[in-house]
Design a protein around this motif. Structure first.
Motif, short mmCIF file in Angstrom:
data_model
loop_
_atom_site.label_atom_id
_atom_site.label_comp_id
_atom_site.label_asym_id
_atom_site.label_seq_id
_atom_site.Cartn_x
_atom_site.Cartn_y
_atom_site.Cartn_z
N LYS A 156 -9.05 -8.65 -7.58
CA LYS A 156 -10.16 -8.02 -8.33
C LYS A 156 -9.70 -6.76 -9.05
N GLU A 157 -8.68 -6.10 -8.51
CA GLU A 157 -8.11 -4.92 -9.18
C GLU A 157 -7.29 -5.30 -10.40
N TYR A 184 0.90 -8.52 -5.92
CA TYR A 184 0.66 -8.42 -4.48
C TYR A 184 0.99 -9.76 -3.82
N ILE A 191 -8.03 -11.14 -2.24
CA ILE A 191 -9.21 -11.01 -3.11
C ILE A 191 -9.38 -9.58 -3.58
N GLU A 192 -9.17 -8.64 -2.68
CA GLU A 192 -9.30 -7.21 -3.02
C GLU A 192 -8.34 -6.83 -4.16
N HIS A 193 -7.08 -7.23 -4.03
CA HIS A 193 -6.09 -6.85 -5.04
C HIS A 193 -6.23 -7.68 -6.31
N ASP A 210 0.83 -1.21 0.00
CA ASP A 210 0.00 0.00 0.00
C ASP A 210 0.86 1.26 0.00
N GLU A 237 -8.72 -11.92 2.43
CA GLU A 237 -9.52 -10.71 2.16
C GLU A 237 -8.71 -9.71 1.35
N LYS A 238 -7.45 -9.49 1.75
CA LYS A 238 -6.60 -8.55 1.01
C LYS A 238 -6.24 -9.10 -0.36
#
Length: 342
Positions: A90-91, A64, A86-88, A52, A83-84
């Motif tokens: 999706k980006e 990531y 999946i977030e990255h 980040d 969770e982190k």
């Protein structure tokens, strides 16, 4: 151009896509995907919040990486990490799941009172070892199952990732590494293959790319001795750290003599990169605990098959106050950020 296939014949479409994306950058000597490790469970120090911090300062990175935290009992906390991830994902970021051997401390403390007895403990993980310690073996099986649970949760979330187990298996100074004996090396190869068979054939994980991640310099860089074979590896990604010289003092042929670049990049015709990259600090001189990033400005020129790299956290990170001239390194035109690989 031919399509490179993962070692898992049932790998999902995204595994094929990501593998070939990594291979494209491996074959392109002008660009490399820039990524970073997120020391997720030590975020009180901003330097550990590496991905980040770097993304905010230089632009969103293209890779990531994080890890699963050992609870001490053979199971791992993977929910927060996932969770982190999946977030990255999706980006659009490439994902690298790091699984170092810190859990080995907990196991050894419980099983081996004498520290000398611990040096060959990891050979107990070999299902074909008739003399293994069953308590150690069962602890390992519990760890293995928990790793797979985390990766399966990613599969259920639609995430495909590189997965690097047994980090720096050839580094005798790293707890959880393998003995340098011929017996230990052969045992490691069997354990690796057994793990791959379990993940692919028993757990049906079609969303992972198996990543071989030795130390580039430990044991004289002889990670080729531990290589389990191209049928059991999708990606080769050693760890690599530059020493804290001033640029004019960098030894001639550093990347070959210290990192053994050609030896690692030539192990097989698979994607190649550095799963950990950083600059060590100069701790020998008072008030000069600094790491010199200018030593790596010719990195891609000297290591042209480096398709990606993952910047380590803490003092080794470009955002650490101890890093000198990190801006020169991070703003090189050779690095591919998230916007470049989407």
């Amino acid at each position: 151009m031919s399509i490179l296939k993962p070692i898992n014949p049932n790998a999902n479409e995204d595994a094929v896509r990501i593998l070939n994306l990594l291979k494209k950058y491996t074959d392109d000597s002008t660009k490399s995907i820039c990524g970073a490790f997120d020391h997720l469970y030590y975020r009180t120090d901003g330097n550990y919040n590496n991905y980040d911090c770097l993304s905010k300062k230089y632009g969103t990175l293209g890779l990531y990486s994080t890890y699963y935290l050992h609870r001490g009992d053979g199971t791992f906390d993977y929910e927060e990490s996932n969770e982190k991830i999946i977030e990255h994902y999706k980006e659009g970021a490439v994902i690298l799941v790091h699984n170092a051997n810190e859990w080995a401390d907990d196991m050894c403390a419980e099983i081996y009172e004498n520290e000398e007895d611990r040096k060959d403990f990891i050979m107990n993980f070999d299902a074909e070892n008739p003399n293994r310690n069953e308590k150690a073996y069962n602890f390992y099986l519990k760890c293995r199952e928990s790793w797979a649970d985390g990766l399966e949760a990613l599969k259920n979330a639609g995430v495909t990732a590189m997965y690097r187990p047994f980090v720096e298996m050839n580094n005798k100074y790293f707890f959880g590494s393998f003995t340098e004996s011929e017996e230990g090396i052969e045992s490691f190869k069997r354990i690796w293959r057994q793990l791959v068979d379990y993940l692919i054939n028993e757990r049906n994980l079609d969303n992972i790319l198996i990543t071989y991640s030795p130390s580039s310099c430990a044991n004289d860089g002889r990670s080729d001795l531990y290589f389990p074979g191209s049928d059991y590896v999708d990606v080769v990604a050693p760890t690599a750290y530059s020493m804290p010289w001033v640029p004019k003092d960098v030894p001639e042929g550093f990347y070959e003599k210290a990192w053994h670049y050609s030896r690692h990049a030539g192990l097989c015709d698979k994607p190649f990169g550095y799963a950990e990259l950083g600059v060590n600090l100069n701790r020998d001189e008072p008030n000069k605990d600094k790491g010199e990033w200018r030593n790596l400005l010719d990195l891609l020129e000297k290591c042209p098959k480096m398709g990606f790299f993952c910047l380590w956290s803490g003092d080794c990170s470009p955002v650490a106050e101890s890093g000198l001239h990190a801006d020169e390194f991070m703003t090189m035109k050779n690095w591919a950020f998230l916007k470049d690989i989407k």
